[in-house]
Design a protein around this motif. Structure first.
Motif, PDB file in Angstrom:
ATOM      1  N   PHE A 109       0.847  -1.199   0.000  1.00 32.78           N
ATOM      2  CA  PHE A 109       0.000   0.000   0.000  1.00 32.78           C
ATOM      3  C   PHE A 109       0.880   1.245   0.000  1.00 32.78           C
ATOM      4  CE2 PHE A 109      -1.957   3.413   2.499  1.00 32.78           C
ATOM      5  CZ  PHE A 109      -3.141   3.601   1.802  1.00 32.78           C
ATOM      6  N   TRP A 110       0.512   2.253  -0.795  1.00 34.04           N
ATOM      7  CA  TRP A 110       1.215   3.537  -0.834  1.00 34.04           C
ATOM      8  C   TRP A 110       0.176   4.628  -0.990  1.00 34.04           C
ATOM      9  CZ3 TRP A 110       6.020   4.708   0.412  1.00 34.04           C
ATOM     10  CH2 TRP A 110       6.532   5.954   0.064  1.00 34.04           C
ATOM     11  N   SER A 111       0.312   5.703  -0.224  1.00 37.02           N
ATOM     12  CA  SER A 111      -0.672   6.783  -0.269  1.00 37.02           C
ATOM     13  C   SER A 111      -0.014   8.127  -0.527  1.00 37.02           C
ATOM     14  CB  SER A 111      -1.443   6.834   1.054  1.00 37.02           C
ATOM     15  OG  SER A 111      -0.554   7.107   2.121  1.00 37.02           O
ATOM     16  N   TYR A 112      -0.829   9.077  -0.992  1.00 31.44           N
ATOM     17  CA  TYR A 112      -0.406  10.445  -1.281  1.00 31.44           C
ATOM     18  C   TYR A 112      -1.397  11.393  -0.608  1.00 31.44           C
ATOM     19  CZ  TYR A 112       1.684   7.868  -5.160  1.00 31.44           C
ATOM     20  OH  TYR A 112       2.368   6.953  -5.923  1.00 31.44           O
ATOM     21  N   PHE A 113      -0.978  12.088   0.429  1.00 26.45           N
ATOM     22  CA  PHE A 113      -1.823  13.066   1.115  1.00 26.45           C
ATOM     23  C   PHE A 113      -1.278  14.464   0.803  1.00 26.45           C
ATOM     24  CE2 PHE A 113      -2.484   9.230   3.522  1.00 26.45           C
ATOM     25  CZ  PHE A 113      -3.773   9.317   4.027  1.00 26.45           C
ATOM     26  N   PHE A 114      -2.091  15.340   0.241  1.00 29.78           N
ATOM     27  CA  PHE A 114      -1.642  16.685  -0.109  1.00 29.78           C
ATOM     28  C   PHE A 114      -2.833  17.623  -0.162  1.00 29.78           C
ATOM     29  CE2 PHE A 114      -2.640  14.528  -4.018  1.00 29.78           C
ATOM     30  CZ  PHE A 114      -3.285  15.481  -4.776  1.00 29.78           C
ATOM     31  N   PRO A 115      -2.639  18.920  -0.177  1.00 32.08           N
ATOM     32  CA  PRO A 115      -1.411  19.662   0.092  1.00 32.08           C
ATOM     33  C   PRO A 115      -1.050  19.612   1.582  1.00 32.08           C
ATOM     34  CG  PRO A 115      -3.216  21.199  -0.276  1.00 32.08           C
ATOM     35  CD  PRO A 115      -3.769  19.807  -0.490  1.00 32.08           C
ATOM     36  N   PHE A 116       0.221  19.659   1.835  1.00 28.30           N
ATOM     37  CA  PHE A 116       0.780  19.453   3.168  1.00 28.30           C
ATOM     38  C   PHE A 116       0.044  20.241   4.245  1.00 28.30           C
ATOM     39  CE2 PHE A 116       3.504  20.279   6.759  1.00 28.30           C
ATOM     40  CZ  PHE A 116       4.158  19.069   6.973  1.00 28.30           C
ATOM     41  N   GLU A 117      -0.112  21.546   4.031  1.00 29.33           N
ATOM     42  CA  GLU A 117      -0.683  22.387   5.087  1.00 29.33           C
ATOM     43  C   GLU A 117      -2.120  21.996   5.431  1.00 29.33           C
ATOM     44  OE1 GLU A 117      -1.323  24.661   1.206  1.00 29.33           O
ATOM     45  OE2 GLU A 117       0.320  23.540   2.102  1.00 29.33           O
ATOM     46  N   ASN A 118      -2.821  21.336   4.526  1.00 24.81           N
ATOM     47  CA  ASN A 118      -4.207  20.936   4.795  1.00 24.81           C
ATOM     48  C   ASN A 118      -4.340  19.530   5.367  1.00 24.81           C
ATOM     49  OD1 ASN A 118      -4.814  23.386   3.682  1.00 24.81           O
ATOM     50  ND2 ASN A 118      -5.776  22.578   1.852  1.00 24.81           N
ATOM     51  N   VAL A 119      -3.308  18.702   5.218  1.00 26.12           N
ATOM     52  CA  VAL A 119      -3.449  17.295   5.603  1.00 26.12           C
ATOM     53  C   VAL A 119      -2.469  16.818   6.667  1.00 26.12           C
ATOM     54  CG1 VAL A 119      -4.421  16.665   3.359  1.00 26.12           C
ATOM     55  CG2 VAL A 119      -1.950  16.462   3.748  1.00 26.12           C
ATOM     56  N   ALA A 120      -1.511  17.629   7.055  1.00 26.77           N
ATOM     57  CA  ALA A 120      -0.452  17.176   7.971  1.00 26.77           C
ATOM     58  C   ALA A 120      -1.017  16.629   9.283  1.00 26.77           C
ATOM     59  CB  ALA A 120       0.545  18.298   8.240  1.00 26.77           C
ATOM     60  N   GLU A 121      -1.986  17.307   9.857  1.00 29.75           N
ATOM     61  CA  GLU A 121      -2.544  16.865  11.135  1.00 29.75           C
ATOM     62  C   GLU A 121      -3.285  15.526  10.982  1.00 29.75           C
ATOM     63  OE1 GLU A 121      -5.897  18.472  14.213  1.00 29.75           O
ATOM     64  OE2 GLU A 121      -4.434  19.951  13.485  1.00 29.75           O
ATOM     65  N   ARG A 122      -4.097  15.400   9.928  1.00 33.36           N
ATOM     66  CA  ARG A 122      -4.815  14.140   9.684  1.00 33.36           C
ATOM     67  C   ARG A 122      -3.842  13.009   9.372  1.00 33.36           C
ATOM     68  NH1 ARG A 122      -8.817  15.240   5.122  1.00 33.36           N
ATOM     69  NH2 ARG A 122      -7.290  16.823   4.626  1.00 33.36           N
ATOM     70  N   PHE A 123      -2.779  13.327   8.628  1.00 37.37           N
ATOM     71  CA  PHE A 123      -1.764  12.329   8.295  1.00 37.37           C
ATOM     72  C   PHE A 123      -1.085  11.833   9.569  1.00 37.37           C
ATOM     73  CE2 PHE A 123       2.631  11.207   7.246  1.00 37.37           C
ATOM     74  CZ  PHE A 123       2.444  10.311   6.194  1.00 37.37           C
ATOM     75  N   GLU A 124      -0.707  12.765  10.436  1.00 39.74           N
ATOM     76  CA  GLU A 124      -0.047  12.391  11.686  1.00 39.74           C
ATOM     77  C   GLU A 124      -0.971  11.520  12.544  1.00 39.74           C
ATOM     78  OE1 GLU A 124       3.031  14.438  14.851  1.00 39.74           O
ATOM     79  OE2 GLU A 124       1.854  15.730  13.538  1.00 39.74           O
ATOM     80  N   HIS A 125      -2.241  11.858  12.591  1.00 36.52           N
ATOM     81  CA  HIS A 125      -3.212  11.048  13.331  1.00 36.52           C
ATOM     82  C   HIS A 125      -3.278   9.630  12.744  1.00 36.52           C
ATOM     83  CE1 HIS A 125      -6.812   9.812  15.467  1.00 36.52           C
ATOM     84  NE2 HIS A 125      -7.344   9.502  14.298  1.00 36.52           N
ATOM     85  N   ALA A 126      -3.288   9.519  11.428  1.00 37.34           N
ATOM     86  CA  ALA A 126      -3.387   8.212  10.765  1.00 37.34           C
ATOM     87  C   ALA A 126      -2.162   7.344  11.046  1.00 37.34           C
ATOM     88  CB  ALA A 126      -3.567   8.393   9.260  1.00 37.34           C
ATOM     89  N   ILE A 127      -0.956   7.931  11.004  1.00 38.94           N
ATOM     90  CA  ILE A 127       0.232   7.109  11.254  1.00 38.94           C
ATOM     91  C   ILE A 127       0.347   6.733  12.729  1.00 38.94           C
ATOM     92  CG2 ILE A 127       1.443   7.819   9.166  1.00 38.94           C
ATOM     93  CD1 ILE A 127       3.120   9.753  10.810  1.00 38.94           C
ATOM     94  N   ASP A 128      -0.111   7.619  13.628  1.00 42.19           N
ATOM     95  CA  ASP A 128      -0.173   7.254  15.048  1.00 42.19           C
ATOM     96  C   ASP A 128      -1.145   6.091  15.241  1.00 42.19           C
ATOM     97  OD1 ASP A 128       1.660   9.151  15.932  1.00 42.19           O
ATOM     98  OD2 ASP A 128       0.127  10.623  16.469  1.00 42.19           O
ATOM     99  N   ALA A 129      -2.296   6.158  14.564  1.00 46.98           N
ATOM    100  CA  ALA A 129      -3.291   5.095  14.665  1.00 46.98           C
ATOM    101  C   ALA A 129      -2.723   3.777  14.133  1.00 46.98           C
ATOM    102  CB  ALA A 129      -4.560   5.481  13.903  1.00 46.98           C
ATOM    103  N   TRP A 130      -1.881   3.846  13.120  1.00 45.31           N
ATOM    104  CA  TRP A 130      -1.276   2.622  12.587  1.00 45.31           C
ATOM    105  C   TRP A 130      -0.445   1.923  13.675  1.00 45.31           C
ATOM    106  CZ3 TRP A 130      -2.005  -0.516   8.657  1.00 45.31           C
ATOM    107  CH2 TRP A 130      -1.066  -1.526   8.468  1.00 45.31           C
ATOM    108  N   VAL A 131       0.377   2.709  14.364  1.00 42.39           N
ATOM    109  CA  VAL A 131       1.255   2.119  15.382  1.00 42.39           C
ATOM    110  C   VAL A 131       0.451   1.489  16.511  1.00 42.39           C
ATOM    111  CG1 VAL A 131       3.039   2.630  17.116  1.00 42.39           C
ATOM    112  CG2 VAL A 131       3.201   3.620  14.840  1.00 42.39           C
ATOM    113  N   THR A 132      -0.628   2.110  16.913  1.00 46.60           N
ATOM    114  CA  THR A 132      -1.402   1.607  18.047  1.00 46.60           C
ATOM    115  C   THR A 132      -2.392   0.499  17.670  1.00 46.60           C
ATOM    116  OG1 THR A 132      -3.116   3.304  17.792  1.00 46.60           O
ATOM    117  CG2 THR A 132      -1.235   3.823  19.252  1.00 46.60           C
TER     118      THR A 132
END
Length: 188
Positions: A109-132
């Motif tokens: 799986f590979w994803s593209y989240f953009f533009p950075f300023e609009n998605v950074a917080e949601r992206f960070e939440h998603a990768i944190d959720a992956w770890v947990t």
């Protein structure tokens, strides 16, 4: 009734159901942007490089979860790999490319989240959720995948890859997810 009417009516009904399903699914096919304004002009962010911000995000992620990583020399602005380790049952890749496009990769799986300023917080939440263990990849076809995050008692799809816009591809064949605490293969 002519022989051609029934197939044409059937096809029209299929198109109508597909359009209604996509409409009901809301902004699903437009994961990258919240509004039409996000897609216009300089809001695409190609005129700004978010490498420093992405690296800071990746570093916060690694520190928050106590993860080891390697900074890769790849044809993109930033590429960090997090190998299999006690909190990651499979390797994860985080990246930034095209100046403002955050990437999350695991398994096939590979994803593209953009533009950075609009998605950074949601992206960070998603990768944190992956770890947990609160995120998963729903395998919906040979190559199609959905990234889903747990919200209470349900799973919400936040990203679709390789053909997930079609309703018949929304039913998962299987799931892949991180299993925190599972030791990497070969560990004692």
């Amino acid at each position: 009734m002519s022989n051609w009417i029934l197939p044409v009516v059937g096809l029209a009904m299929l198109v109508l159901v597909t359009v209604q399903a996509l409409s009901a699914f809301g902004s699903y096919p437009r994961i990258a942007a919240e509004t039409d304004d996000d897609l216009k002009g300089d809001k695409l962010g190609f005129d700004q490089d978010y490498t420093a911000e992405a690296e800071a995000l990746f570093k916060r992620f690694a520190e928050r979860h106590g993860l080891h990583y390697e900074v890769e020399d790849a044809p993109m602005e930033a590429c960090w790999t997090f190998p299999q380790q006690p909190k990651l049952s499979m390797p994860v890749t985080l990246g930034l490319q095209n100046g403002d496009e955050l990437n999350f990769g695991v398994s096939d799986f590979w994803s593209y989240f953009f533009p950075f300023e609009n998605v950074a917080e949601r992206f960070e939440h998603a990768i944190d959720a992956w770890v947990t263990g609160d995120a998963r990849i729903a395998v919906t076809g040979r190559h199609s995948r959905l990234l889903q995050v747990r919200e209470g008692n349900r799973w919400r799809s936040i990203y679709g890859a390789n053909g997930c816009l079609f309703p018949f591809r929304w039913t998962p064949l299987r799931y892949e997810m991180n299993e925190p605490g599972r030791l990497p293969t070969g560990s004692a």
